[in-house]
Design a protein around this motif. Structure first.
Motif: not given
Length: 75
Positions: A12, A8, A19, A17
């Protein structure tokens, strides 16, 4: 003892993302989500390689080791 997954944070930092990563490397969103949340019991080297290539990082940028005492402090 635990392995902490920092996918994560890397997403970032790369402004990407989950996706987008899923589409780019051909791994299902559900499987990446399991990895991202730290619920995965294993990860294939081919998956790790694809993630590292897409995010231009090293495996150590995505995974960290924490002793049980350190893990409680992080949570």
């Amino acid at each position: 003892m635990a392995i902490i997954v920092t996918l994560d944070d890397m997403l970032h930092a790369r402004r990407m993302t989950l996706t987008e990563l899923s589409e780019q490397i051909g791994i299902t969103l559900a499987n990446l989500s399991i990895l991202k949340t730290g619920k995965a019991r294993a990860v294939r080297f081919s998956t790790l390689e694809a993630i590292c290539e897409a995010l231009q990082c090293q495996p150590g940028d995505l995974l960290a080791f924490a002793r049980a005492s350190e893990e409680r402090e992080v949570a």
